[in-house]
Design a protein around this motif. Structure first.
Motif, PDB file in Angstrom:
ATOM      1  N   ASP A   1       0.824  -1.214   0.000  1.00 28.77           N
ATOM      2  CA  ASP A   1       0.000   0.000   0.000  1.00 28.77           C
ATOM      3  C   ASP A   1       0.854   1.259   0.000  1.00 28.77           C
ATOM      4  N   LEU A   2       2.047   1.179   0.579  1.00 25.72           N
ATOM      5  CA  LEU A   2       2.950   2.324   0.587  1.00 25.72           C
ATOM      6  C   LEU A   2       3.755   2.423  -0.708  1.00 25.72           C
ATOM      7  N   ARG A   3       4.039   1.283  -1.305  1.00 26.89           N
ATOM      8  CA  ARG A   3       4.894   1.259  -2.488  1.00 26.89           C
ATOM      9  C   ARG A   3       4.132   1.527  -3.782  1.00 26.89           C
ATOM     10  N   ARG A   4       2.874   1.088  -3.836  1.00 24.93           N
ATOM     11  CA  ARG A   4       2.108   1.231  -5.076  1.00 24.93           C
ATOM     12  C   ARG A   4       1.999   2.681  -5.550  1.00 24.93           C
ATOM     13  N   PRO A   5       1.703   3.659  -4.663  1.00 22.64           N
ATOM     14  CA  PRO A   5       1.645   5.053  -5.142  1.00 22.64           C
ATOM     15  C   PRO A   5       2.961   5.542  -5.744  1.00 22.64           C
ATOM     16  N   VAL A   6       4.078   5.021  -5.241  1.00 28.07           N
ATOM     17  CA  VAL A   6       5.380   5.401  -5.804  1.00 28.07           C
ATOM     18  C   VAL A   6       5.490   4.908  -7.238  1.00 28.07           C
ATOM     19  N   TYR A   7       5.105   3.661  -7.442  1.00 30.09           N
ATOM     20  CA  TYR A   7       5.152   3.096  -8.788  1.00 30.09           C
ATOM     21  C   TYR A   7       4.205   3.833  -9.728  1.00 30.09           C
ATOM     22  N   GLU A   8       2.978   4.087  -9.282  1.00 31.30           N
ATOM     23  CA  GLU A   8       1.986   4.723 -10.150  1.00 31.30           C
ATOM     24  C   GLU A   8       2.389   6.148 -10.511  1.00 31.30           C
ATOM     25  N   ALA A   9       2.894   6.900  -9.552  1.00 25.42           N
ATOM     26  CA  ALA A   9       3.322   8.273  -9.836  1.00 25.42           C
ATOM     27  C   ALA A   9       4.489   8.284 -10.816  1.00 25.42           C
ATOM     28  N   THR A  10       5.395   7.334 -10.676  1.00 30.81           N
ATOM     29  CA  THR A  10       6.539   7.247 -11.593  1.00 30.81           C
ATOM     30  C   THR A  10       6.070   6.891 -13.004  1.00 30.81           C
ATOM     31  N   ARG A  11       5.186   5.925 -13.087  1.00 29.86           N
ATOM     32  CA  ARG A  11       4.694   5.504 -14.403  1.00 29.86           C
ATOM     33  C   ARG A  11       3.956   6.650 -15.103  1.00 29.86           C
TER      34      ARG A  11
ATOM     35  N   LEU B   1       9.737  -0.896 -16.398  1.00 26.24           N
ATOM     36  CA  LEU B   1       9.570  -0.234 -15.108  1.00 26.24           C
ATOM     37  C   LEU B   1       9.342  -1.222 -13.968  1.00 26.24           C
ATOM     38  N   SER B   2       8.552  -2.262 -14.216  1.00 29.74           N
ATOM     39  CA  SER B   2       8.297  -3.240 -13.156  1.00 29.74           C
ATOM     40  C   SER B   2       9.580  -3.944 -12.736  1.00 29.74           C
ATOM     41  N   ALA B   3      10.494  -4.141 -13.687  1.00 31.49           N
ATOM     42  CA  ALA B   3      11.769  -4.771 -13.353  1.00 31.49           C
ATOM     43  C   ALA B   3      12.646  -3.843 -12.530  1.00 31.49           C
ATOM     44  N   VAL B   4      12.475  -2.533 -12.727  1.00 29.37           N
ATOM     45  CA  VAL B   4      13.244  -1.574 -11.935  1.00 29.37           C
ATOM     46  C   VAL B   4      12.842  -1.667 -10.465  1.00 29.37           C
ATOM     47  N   PHE B   5      11.542  -1.811 -10.221  1.00 29.65           N
ATOM     48  CA  PHE B   5      11.062  -1.900  -8.848  1.00 29.65           C
ATOM     49  C   PHE B   5      11.302  -3.279  -8.247  1.00 29.65           C
ATOM     50  N   GLY B   6      11.395  -4.295  -9.078  1.00 29.30           N
ATOM     51  CA  GLY B   6      11.727  -5.621  -8.589  1.00 29.30           C
ATOM     52  C   GLY B   6      10.595  -6.300  -7.848  1.00 29.30           C
ATOM     53  N   ASP B   7      10.927  -7.383  -7.151  1.00 25.95           N
ATOM     54  CA  ASP B   7       9.932  -8.190  -6.440  1.00 25.95           C
ATOM     55  C   ASP B   7       9.367  -7.477  -5.223  1.00 25.95           C
ATOM     56  N   GLU B   8       9.961  -6.365  -4.823  1.00 31.81           N
ATOM     57  CA  GLU B   8       9.441  -5.638  -3.666  1.00 31.81           C
ATOM     58  C   GLU B   8       8.054  -5.067  -3.942  1.00 31.81           C
ATOM     59  N   LEU B   9       7.689  -4.966  -5.201  1.00 31.54           N
ATOM     60  CA  LEU B   9       6.376  -4.441  -5.548  1.00 31.54           C
ATOM     61  C   LEU B   9       5.299  -5.517  -5.472  1.00 31.54           C
ATOM     62  N   LYS B  10       5.689  -6.776  -5.274  1.00 32.45           N
ATOM     63  CA  LYS B  10       4.726  -7.870  -5.219  1.00 32.45           C
ATOM     64  C   LYS B  10       4.225  -8.052  -3.794  1.00 32.45           C
ATOM     65  N   ILE B  11       2.908  -8.292  -3.678  1.00 30.09           N
ATOM     66  CA  ILE B  11       2.336  -8.505  -2.352  1.00 30.09           C
ATOM     67  C   ILE B  11       2.599  -9.912  -1.866  1.00 30.09           C
TER      68      ILE B  11
ATOM     69  N   THR C   1      14.729  -8.949  -6.614  1.00 34.70           N
ATOM     70  CA  THR C   1      15.608  -8.870  -7.774  1.00 34.70           C
ATOM     71  C   THR C   1      15.292  -7.600  -8.540  1.00 34.70           C
ATOM     72  N   PHE C   2      16.301  -6.988  -9.109  1.00 29.83           N
ATOM     73  CA  PHE C   2      16.139  -5.728  -9.805  1.00 29.83           C
ATOM     74  C   PHE C   2      16.835  -5.797 -11.156  1.00 29.83           C
ATOM     75  N   ARG C   3      16.387  -4.914 -12.014  1.00 27.20           N
ATOM     76  CA  ARG C   3      17.049  -4.766 -13.304  1.00 27.20           C
ATOM     77  C   ARG C   3      17.629  -3.362 -13.378  1.00 27.20           C
ATOM     78  N   ARG C   4      18.912  -3.280 -13.600  1.00 23.74           N
ATOM     79  CA  ARG C   4      19.535  -1.970 -13.700  1.00 23.74           C
ATOM     80  C   ARG C   4      19.248  -1.369 -15.066  1.00 23.74           C
ATOM     81  N   LEU C   5      18.772  -0.130 -15.053  1.00 25.43           N
ATOM     82  CA  LEU C   5      18.523   0.550 -16.320  1.00 25.43           C
ATOM     83  C   LEU C   5      19.838   0.926 -16.987  1.00 25.43           C
ATOM     84  N   PRO C   6      19.924   0.787 -18.298  1.00 25.30           N
ATOM     85  CA  PRO C   6      21.113   1.297 -18.978  1.00 25.30           C
ATOM     86  C   PRO C   6      21.129   2.814 -18.909  1.00 25.30           C
TER      87      PRO C   6
END
Length: 215
Positions: A67-77, A183-193, A200-205
């Motif tokens: 619930d705390l992380r989702r707004p971060v993802y949505e605002a970024t997207r 974008l979902s790879a940037v946030f990694g598994d921490e975005l999963k409930i 795991t994360f993916r580094r952006l070039p």
């Protein structure tokens, strides 16, 4: 006569008191075995209950974090989508035409100001609810967005470096397209409930790496 473990018990010579003592001993052993088995079952049940409570607490914690992380993802997207749709970062277009007092103009200005405010809040909040990797990525989005805006406003017809600024703006736009796609790879598994295991994360070039790949 009864033989037990190599010893002989002569029942006819066993007194009533000795017989009762033996019977009580047997009953005590049987009772101890029964109580021991019951205790093992109770301990196992208690362990199962404790494990289930721990799992429920972990699930509740993941839900609260989500619930705390989702707004971060949505605002970024939303911020990235706006950039790719318009070619500039929110609240930074200086060549907008029209009546600045018109309701549509005011509404659009407020929308862009909200997008910018929400994204900057997301950048700051990501420091507390995500791993440092996410904050670094979002901070890079902000830096690249402002650099893209600089190249955009530097494309005046009298600027001798106009073509260079056009190329740089295009290069960063391609970088943003890549960022949005993954974008979902940037946030990694921490975005999963659910429990997805280690994050795991993916580094952006970097923008420079994308430019290098295009040559």
């Amino acid at each position: 006569m009864f033989e037990h473990w190599g010893n002989t018990i002569y029942w006819d010579s066993l007194s009533w008191e000795a017989f009762m003592t033996l019977l009580v001993g047997i009953a005590a052993v049987a009772g101890a075995v029964y109580v021991g088995r019951k205790q093992i079952k109770i301990q196992k049940a208690q362990a199962d209950i404790q494990r289930q409570q721990t799992e429920l607490q972990q699930l509740e914690l993941r839900r609260l974090l989500f619930d705390l992380r989702r707004p971060v993802y949505e605002a970024t997207r939303e911020w990235l989508v706006f950039i790719l749709q318009t070619g500039h970062i929110p609240n930074r277009r200086h060549d907008r035409q029209g009546d600045r007092n018109a309701p549509a103009f005011i509404a659009e200005s407020e929308r862009q100001a909200t997008l910018e405010r929400d994204f900057l809040g997301a950048v700051e909040n990501s420091r507390f609810v995500f791993s440092p990797h996410v904050y670094a990525a979002l901070e890079q989005f902000w830096i690249q967005g402002n650099e893209m805006q600089f190249h955009r406003v530097s494309q005046g017809p009298r600027n001798a470096d106009r073509s260079k600024h056009i190329d740089e703006e295009h290069r960063i736009a391609m970088w943003f397209a890549e960022a949005l796609r993954d974008l979902s790879a940037v946030f990694g598994d921490e975005l999963k409930i659910s429990d997805g295991g280690p994050a795991t994360f993916r580094r952006l070039p970097s923008a420079e790496e994308i430019a290098q790949n295009q040559r």
